[in-house]
Motif scaffolding. Structure first.
Motif, PDB file in Angstrom:
ATOM      1  N   ASN A 152      25.605  10.435  -8.217  1.00 42.05           N
ATOM      2  CA  ASN A 152      25.220  11.818  -7.954  1.00 42.05           C
ATOM      3  C   ASN A 152      26.015  12.465  -6.827  1.00 42.05           C
ATOM      4  O   ASN A 152      26.014  13.686  -6.690  1.00 42.05           O
ATOM      5  CB  ASN A 152      23.725  11.886  -7.614  1.00 42.05           C
ATOM      6  N   PHE A 153      26.686  11.656  -6.017  1.00 44.42           N
ATOM      7  CA  PHE A 153      27.410  12.182  -4.866  1.00 44.42           C
ATOM      8  C   PHE A 153      28.919  12.049  -5.006  1.00 44.42           C
ATOM      9  O   PHE A 153      29.657  12.399  -4.096  1.00 44.42           O
ATOM     10  CB  PHE A 153      26.949  11.471  -3.582  1.00 44.42           C
ATOM     11  N   ILE A 154      29.366  11.544  -6.148  1.00 44.73           N
ATOM     12  CA  ILE A 154      30.783  11.243  -6.322  1.00 44.73           C
ATOM     13  C   ILE A 154      31.658  12.493  -6.234  1.00 44.73           C
ATOM     14  O   ILE A 154      32.848  12.425  -5.885  1.00 44.73           O
ATOM     15  CB  ILE A 154      31.014  10.514  -7.664  1.00 44.73           C
ATOM     16  N   SER A 155      31.079  13.670  -6.518  1.00 45.19           N
ATOM     17  CA  SER A 155      31.872  14.906  -6.506  1.00 45.19           C
ATOM     18  C   SER A 155      32.007  15.506  -5.113  1.00 45.19           C
ATOM     19  O   SER A 155      32.816  16.427  -4.913  1.00 45.19           O
ATOM     20  CB  SER A 155      31.238  15.946  -7.434  1.00 45.19           C
ATOM     21  N   LEU A 156      31.245  15.006  -4.133  1.00 43.68           N
ATOM     22  CA  LEU A 156      31.303  15.586  -2.791  1.00 43.68           C
ATOM     23  C   LEU A 156      32.543  15.099  -2.044  1.00 43.68           C
ATOM     24  O   LEU A 156      32.949  13.946  -2.199  1.00 43.68           O
ATOM     25  CB  LEU A 156      30.042  15.215  -2.001  1.00 43.68           C
ATOM     26  N   PRO A 157      33.138  15.930  -1.215  1.00 47.34           N
ATOM     27  CA  PRO A 157      34.312  15.516  -0.440  1.00 47.34           C
ATOM     28  C   PRO A 157      33.978  14.346   0.486  1.00 47.34           C
ATOM     29  O   PRO A 157      32.865  14.261   1.023  1.00 47.34           O
ATOM     30  CB  PRO A 157      34.670  16.770   0.373  1.00 47.34           C
ATOM     31  N   ILE A 158      34.944  13.460   0.701  1.00 49.75           N
ATOM     32  CA  ILE A 158      34.712  12.289   1.536  1.00 49.75           C
ATOM     33  C   ILE A 158      34.332  12.695   2.960  1.00 49.75           C
ATOM     34  O   ILE A 158      33.518  12.028   3.602  1.00 49.75           O
ATOM     35  CB  ILE A 158      35.958  11.367   1.550  1.00 49.75           C
ATOM     36  N   ALA A 159      34.889  13.805   3.458  1.00 48.54           N
ATOM     37  CA  ALA A 159      34.561  14.261   4.813  1.00 48.54           C
ATOM     38  C   ALA A 159      33.074  14.594   4.931  1.00 48.54           C
ATOM     39  O   ALA A 159      32.446  14.310   5.964  1.00 48.54           O
ATOM     40  CB  ALA A 159      35.405  15.468   5.190  1.00 48.54           C
ATOM     41  N   LEU A 160      32.504  15.178   3.877  1.00 52.78           N
ATOM     42  CA  LEU A 160      31.076  15.506   3.888  1.00 52.78           C
ATOM     43  C   LEU A 160      30.238  14.236   3.778  1.00 52.78           C
ATOM     44  O   LEU A 160      29.222  14.086   4.468  1.00 52.78           O
ATOM     45  CB  LEU A 160      30.750  16.461   2.743  1.00 52.78           C
ATOM     46  N   PRO A 214      17.287   3.342  -8.416  1.00 53.43           N
ATOM     47  CA  PRO A 214      18.537   3.295  -7.657  1.00 53.43           C
ATOM     48  C   PRO A 214      19.550   4.337  -8.123  1.00 53.43           C
ATOM     49  O   PRO A 214      19.784   4.503  -9.317  1.00 53.43           O
ATOM     50  CB  PRO A 214      19.040   1.871  -7.915  1.00 53.43           C
ATOM     51  N   GLY A 215      20.106   5.069  -7.155  1.00 56.57           N
ATOM     52  CA  GLY A 215      21.034   6.156  -7.442  1.00 56.57           C
ATOM     53  C   GLY A 215      20.374   7.518  -7.391  1.00 56.57           C
ATOM     54  O   GLY A 215      21.043   8.539  -7.208  1.00 56.57           O
ATOM     55  N   ASP A 216      19.044   7.580  -7.558  1.00 54.54           N
ATOM     56  CA  ASP A 216      18.322   8.849  -7.525  1.00 54.54           C
ATOM     57  C   ASP A 216      18.038   9.262  -6.084  1.00 54.54           C
ATOM     58  O   ASP A 216      18.126   8.463  -5.150  1.00 54.54           O
ATOM     59  CB  ASP A 216      16.984   8.730  -8.273  1.00 54.54           C
ATOM     60  N   PHE A 217      17.651  10.527  -5.920  1.00 50.49           N
ATOM     61  CA  PHE A 217      17.250  11.003  -4.594  1.00 50.49           C
ATOM     62  C   PHE A 217      16.058  11.932  -4.736  1.00 50.49           C
ATOM     63  O   PHE A 217      15.736  12.423  -5.825  1.00 50.49           O
ATOM     64  CB  PHE A 217      18.416  11.674  -3.864  1.00 50.49           C
ATOM     65  N   PHE A 218      15.391  12.190  -3.619  1.00 47.61           N
ATOM     66  CA  PHE A 218      14.261  13.112  -3.591  1.00 47.61           C
ATOM     67  C   PHE A 218      14.057  13.568  -2.157  1.00 47.61           C
ATOM     68  O   PHE A 218      14.606  13.005  -1.219  1.00 47.61           O
ATOM     69  CB  PHE A 218      12.979  12.460  -4.151  1.00 47.61           C
ATOM     70  N   GLY A 219      13.248  14.613  -1.997  1.00 49.19           N
ATOM     71  CA  GLY A 219      13.009  15.176  -0.681  1.00 49.19           C
ATOM     72  C   GLY A 219      13.760  16.478  -0.514  1.00 49.19           C
ATOM     73  O   GLY A 219      14.266  17.068  -1.469  1.00 49.19           O
ATOM     74  N   ASP A 220      13.854  16.956   0.729  1.00 49.44           N
ATOM     75  CA  ASP A 220      14.527  18.223   1.005  1.00 49.44           C
ATOM     76  C   ASP A 220      16.034  18.068   0.898  1.00 49.44           C
ATOM     77  O   ASP A 220      16.614  17.130   1.421  1.00 49.44           O
ATOM     78  CB  ASP A 220      14.190  18.700   2.425  1.00 49.44           C
TER      79      ASP A 220
END
Length: 274
Positions: A152-160, A214-220
């Protein structure tokens, strides 16, 4: 091994070379290493002699110059278990000094052992900051590894991802333990590394909201809630979560509008997918 006939300056120089090889002192300056070398006390233990006994209050940190040391732990029903072995150039005794707890293991010389010892006050002053820095570096690398292998986070820049990894901490939740609910802040973002989390809505009759694996997220996420306000999250089994508090550092991370939009888009895409 130190030469007992060497001059004091030669002994300090030899100790500095030894200290340079320790992982937690990689960033220490020569002056700092010299200071540690000068205050360290040398001690020799005979074969089978106990150096640290489980249950004792911590008093010294040990650097193994030569020899081998067994590490034992008392288990249930009085049984002892061999859990580790230390040899030159290892160190031991830091855990209790860092936490203030009693010793959690017994350390016993296998052969004749020569150690350098640093007492508790000097450990706190000279060595503890390096251990804390090393622990922080390991925490960051472990968190970053979790984020980088999450689909789910693979598209985010490494700096972020690096910034998020710096904010997060790992937490184990036991089976049936409450993750979100009464008595919890509810202002955290959770990524499931292992285990299984079940969500319920408590606005009126309890209503199942599904599971997070595993791999999922939740919360704000970026001040965009992916759950109703009255949500309870509970561990179905022992679960390891990456927890990101919604604190001032997180708010600073969200200040750039590009970052905020990336996380909001991620949250929306995830809501549609789940």
């Amino acid at each position: 091994m130190e030469n007992e006939f060497a001059s004091d300056s030669d002994k300090v120089a030899s100790r500095v070379e030894l200290l340079k090889s320790l992982d937690f002192l990689k960033e220490a300056s020569v002056d700092e290493l010299v200071r540690i070398a000068e205050i360290a006390q040398e001690q020799i233990y005979a074969p089978n002699q106990v150096i640290i006994e489980q249950g004792q209050l911590p008093n010294f940190f040990y650097i193994l110059v030569s020899g081998r040391v067994w590490v034992w732990q008392n288990q249930d029903k009085g049984m002892e278990e061999l859990v580790n072995e230390r040899k030159a150039v290892d160190y031991f005794g830091e855990a209790a000094l860092l936490t203030g707890n009693r010793r959690n293991a017994t350390c016993q010389a296998i052969t004749q052992v020569r150690v350098l010892m640093v007492d508790q006050p000097n450990f706190a002053l000279l060595l503890q900051p390096y251990f804390l820095r090393l622990a922080e570096q390991k925490r960051f690398q472990a968190n970053l590894a979790i984020l980088r292998r999450n689909k789910n986070f693979i598209s985010l820049p490494i700096a972020l991802l690096e910034k998020i990894a710096g904010l997060a901490h790992q937490h184990f939740y036991e089976k049936d333990e409450l993750v979100i609910g009464p008595g919890k802040s509810g202002r955290e973002f959770f990524i499931v590394e292992s285990g299984l989390i079940r969500l319920f809505q408590l606005d009126g009759q309890p209503r199942p909201l599904g599971f997070r694996k595993p791999g999922d997220f939740f919360g704000d996420v970026a001040i965009l809630r992916d759950m109703p306000v009255h949500t309870v999250a509970r561990a179905v089994q022992t679960s390891l979560l990456l927890v990101i508090p919604q604190d001032e550092r997180y708010q600073a991370l969200l200040e750039p509008i590009t970052v905020r939009r990336m996380l909001q888009n991620l949250a929306r895409q995830y809501q549609v997918a789940t």
